[in-house]
Every structure is written in C-alpha cells, then in structure tokens.
Design a protein around this motif. Sequence first.
Motif, PDB file in Angstrom:
ATOM      1  N   LEU A 125     107.504 -54.739 -73.895  1.00  0.00           N
ATOM      2  CA  LEU A 125     106.672 -53.746 -73.211  1.00  0.00           C
ATOM      3  C   LEU A 125     107.309 -52.364 -73.291  1.00  0.00           C
ATOM      4  N   LEU A 126     106.505 -51.388 -73.717  1.00  0.00           N
ATOM      5  CA  LEU A 126     106.926 -49.988 -73.762  1.00  0.00           C
ATOM      6  C   LEU A 126     106.088 -49.226 -72.740  1.00  0.00           C
ATOM      7  N   VAL A 127     106.739 -48.714 -71.693  1.00  0.00           N
ATOM      8  CA  VAL A 127     106.028 -47.965 -70.652  1.00  0.00           C
ATOM      9  C   VAL A 127     106.651 -46.577 -70.530  1.00  0.00           C
ATOM     10  N   GLY A 128     105.853 -45.629 -70.090  1.00  0.00           N
ATOM     11  CA  GLY A 128     106.392 -44.287 -69.965  1.00  0.00           C
ATOM     12  C   GLY A 128     105.417 -43.312 -69.350  1.00  0.00           C
ATOM     13  N   THR A 129     105.878 -42.078 -69.263  1.00  0.00           N
ATOM     14  CA  THR A 129     105.106 -40.996 -68.655  1.00  0.00           C
ATOM     15  C   THR A 129     105.232 -39.744 -69.504  1.00  0.00           C
ATOM     16  N   VAL A 130     104.125 -39.079 -69.718  1.00  0.00           N
ATOM     17  CA  VAL A 130     104.115 -37.775 -70.379  1.00  0.00           C
ATOM     18  C   VAL A 130     103.930 -36.714 -69.300  1.00  0.00           C
ATOM     19  N   ARG A 131     104.864 -35.791 -69.214  1.00  0.00           N
ATOM     20  CA  ARG A 131     104.740 -34.659 -68.289  1.00  0.00           C
ATOM     21  C   ARG A 131     104.545 -33.396 -69.117  1.00  0.00           C
ATOM     22  N   TYR A 132     103.571 -32.594 -68.758  1.00  0.00           N
ATOM     23  CA  TYR A 132     103.292 -31.379 -69.534  1.00  0.00           C
ATOM     24  C   TYR A 132     102.759 -30.275 -68.628  1.00  0.00           C
ATOM     25  N   SER A 133     102.808 -29.058 -69.117  1.00  0.00           N
ATOM     26  CA  SER A 133     102.259 -27.922 -68.378  1.00  0.00           C
ATOM     27  C   SER A 133     101.076 -27.352 -69.145  1.00  0.00           C
ATOM     28  N   ASP A 134     100.174 -26.685 -68.418  1.00  0.00           N
ATOM     29  CA  ASP A 134      99.065 -26.010 -69.091  1.00  0.00           C
ATOM     30  C   ASP A 134      99.323 -24.510 -69.109  1.00  0.00           C
ATOM     31  N   ILE A 135      98.393 -23.739 -69.668  1.00  0.00           N
ATOM     32  CA  ILE A 135      98.607 -22.295 -69.808  1.00  0.00           C
ATOM     33  C   ILE A 135      98.550 -21.578 -68.461  1.00  0.00           C
ATOM     34  N   TYR A 136      98.133 -22.275 -67.406  1.00  0.00           N
ATOM     35  CA  TYR A 136      98.064 -21.666 -66.081  1.00  0.00           C
ATOM     36  C   TYR A 136      99.309 -21.966 -65.253  1.00  0.00           C
ATOM     37  N   GLY A 137     100.280 -22.665 -65.857  1.00  0.00           N
ATOM     38  CA  GLY A 137     101.533 -22.936 -65.173  1.00  0.00           C
ATOM     39  C   GLY A 137     101.512 -24.162 -64.283  1.00  0.00           C
ATOM     40  N   THR A 138     100.459 -24.974 -64.390  1.00  0.00           N
ATOM     41  CA  THR A 138     100.365 -26.204 -63.601  1.00  0.00           C
ATOM     42  C   THR A 138     100.903 -27.371 -64.416  1.00  0.00           C
ATOM     43  N   PHE A 139     101.621 -28.281 -63.754  1.00  0.00           N
ATOM     44  CA  PHE A 139     102.194 -29.437 -64.432  1.00  0.00           C
ATOM     45  C   PHE A 139     101.370 -30.696 -64.131  1.00  0.00           C
ATOM     46  N   PHE A 140     101.294 -31.566 -65.137  1.00  0.00           N
ATOM     47  CA  PHE A 140     100.524 -32.797 -65.020  1.00  0.00           C
ATOM     48  C   PHE A 140     101.332 -33.954 -65.604  1.00  0.00           C
ATOM     49  N   GLU A 141     100.930 -35.172 -65.232  1.00  0.00           N
ATOM     50  CA  GLU A 141     101.542 -36.366 -65.809  1.00  0.00           C
ATOM     51  C   GLU A 141     100.472 -37.378 -66.196  1.00  0.00           C
ATOM     52  N   SER A 142     100.708 -38.045 -67.322  1.00  0.00           N
ATOM     53  CA  SER A 142      99.870 -39.150 -67.777  1.00  0.00           C
ATOM     54  C   SER A 142     100.790 -40.318 -68.145  1.00  0.00           C
ATOM     55  N   ASP A 143     100.487 -41.483 -67.633  1.00  0.00           N
ATOM     56  CA  ASP A 143     101.295 -42.667 -67.941  1.00  0.00           C
ATOM     57  C   ASP A 143     100.760 -43.380 -69.182  1.00  0.00           C
ATOM     58  N   PHE A 144     101.608 -44.196 -69.791  1.00  0.00           N
ATOM     59  CA  PHE A 144     101.169 -45.021 -70.917  1.00  0.00           C
ATOM     60  C   PHE A 144     101.882 -46.369 -70.864  1.00  0.00           C
ATOM     61  N   ALA A 145     101.275 -47.354 -71.487  1.00  0.00           N
ATOM     62  CA  ALA A 145     101.868 -48.699 -71.547  1.00  0.00           C
ATOM     63  C   ALA A 145     101.334 -49.415 -72.774  1.00  0.00           C
ATOM     64  N   PHE A 146     102.242 -49.890 -73.616  1.00  0.00           N
ATOM     65  CA  PHE A 146     101.882 -50.632 -74.820  1.00  0.00           C
ATOM     66  C   PHE A 146     102.766 -51.875 -74.907  1.00  0.00           C
ATOM     67  N   PHE A 147     102.264 -52.919 -75.532  1.00  0.00           N
ATOM     68  CA  PHE A 147     103.084 -54.123 -75.654  1.00  0.00           C
ATOM     69  C   PHE A 147     102.950 -54.728 -77.050  1.00  0.00           C
ATOM     70  N   SER A 148     103.953 -55.529 -77.403  1.00  0.00           N
ATOM     71  CA  SER A 148     103.980 -56.218 -78.687  1.00  0.00           C
ATOM     72  C   SER A 148     104.551 -57.611 -78.465  1.00  0.00           C
ATOM     73  N   ARG A 149     104.104 -58.560 -79.289  1.00  0.00           N
ATOM     74  CA  ARG A 149     104.600 -59.932 -79.155  1.00  0.00           C
ATOM     75  C   ARG A 149     106.047 -60.048 -79.606  1.00  0.00           C
ATOM     76  N   SER A 150     106.442 -59.164 -80.523  1.00  0.00           N
ATOM     77  CA  SER A 150     107.826 -59.162 -80.987  1.00  0.00           C
ATOM     78  C   SER A 150     108.164 -57.767 -81.473  1.00  0.00           C
ATOM     79  N   THR A 151     109.384 -57.574 -81.966  1.00  0.00           N
ATOM     80  CA  THR A 151     109.800 -56.265 -82.453  1.00  0.00           C
ATOM     81  C   THR A 151     109.788 -56.240 -83.980  1.00  0.00           C
ATOM     82  N   PHE A 152     110.764 -56.854 -84.600  1.00  0.00           N
ATOM     83  CA  PHE A 152     110.839 -56.801 -86.060  1.00  0.00           C
ATOM     84  C   PHE A 152     109.788 -57.675 -86.742  1.00  0.00           C
TER      85      PHE A 152
END
Length: 225
Positions: A173-200
Amino acid sequence: MTVADFVAMTRDSLDLAAQQEMAYWARWMFWVTCVSLVLSAVALLSLWTSLKQTREALTTTKALAHAETRAYVHATTAEHYVGNGYKLVIHLENVGATPAPNFNVAAKVIKAKVGEIGETIERALPVSNFGLKGWNSLGPSSKPTTVSIAPAEVGDNDLVSQMAVGLDGYVFLLVGTVRYSDIYGTFFESDFAFFSRSTFGTMLENSNAFQRAPASLRSYVPVRA
C-alpha cells in the motif's frame, strides 16, 4: 365690571387660548418627531441590512471567483519503477485554471490485509507531516507531473523485498498527501492511496501500475499554511 377688568379678562382668555393652541401643536410636533425618529431608525436598519447583504454578496462572488480559477491538484496514478534501484513513481495533475506556485508530497509505504484496505488507509492518512518533499510550480491543465520517491524515504525499505513475490493475504500500500498552494496564497491538501499485490513481480509481467484503493479520501481541503 370696569373697562379695565374687562380688558384684563379678555387678555387672560386670549393668553389661555394661545397656551392651549401651543400645547395642541406641541403635542402634534412631539408625535411627528417620534414618527420621524422611527422612520429614520427603520431607514438606517434597512441601509445597514442592504450594506450587509452587499458585503456578503461580494464575499460570495469573490469566493466563487477564487473557486473557479484556483488550482486543483491531486495524484492520478502511481507505479513501480526500476532504474537506479527501486522507486515509486507518483503522477500529479493540476486540473484547475491557474498554476499551483508550489506543491509538496508526503508518502509512506505499508502493507495491508486483504479485506481491510479501507480501514488501513483511514488509520494511515493524512501523512502531511511525514517526509514532505517540495517542488516548484505545477501548471494548470497540463500533462501530469511525475515525482519519484525511494522507499527508504517513505517507510520500511525491507517491505519492498518482502512484497517482491507477494505476501499471502496482504497488499503493498502506497498512501500519501499532496499539499499545495494556489495563486491566492491559500494552501490545500489532497490524499491518495494506491495498492499492488506485489512489488517486483508486477514489473516482470510488464504491468507495473498500482490500483486505486477503495477509500474515502480528502480532496482539495483548505489547510493552514
């Protein structure tokens, strides 16, 4: 009755009539003044209400304009990558109308039991305070930007080897958060989650993409800078 008494009586009567008339008109002036004050108060209240509604309308219009033109950044896909060692590749996209002046990615890798992926994701997110990496501007409506992360930067590096050929009853499982700002100086976050049965193993089969995990994730949520 003398003439002097008659004149005095007449004068007193006229004075009394004048006083009564003055009292009559004074009473009317009092009520007219009261009505005028009430009408003035109503007018002031109406003006204050109108100004308040105008200010609220301007605030709403400004918020709508910002919402229509700001950046909306999220992770679209993820995949395994074999280059100089094993890496995780995350694709980010800005579907908004203006650039995101900067963005950060925080991620980690964990394993989750099959059937408990959603619960595992809920416990793991958000990860905005874990291993933030930053990049400059992400343009609007352009091709997804690719960022690569080494497992050592986001969690248990041994898990990559452990999941190389798959682990019965578990997914990578790969989980995480993207934090970014817009041109008005406000910050936002979006989460993500992806999974795989194996790696290699998936890469050997030329199918190295992660699957989108079934979970309710935050998207474009305002946060403190």
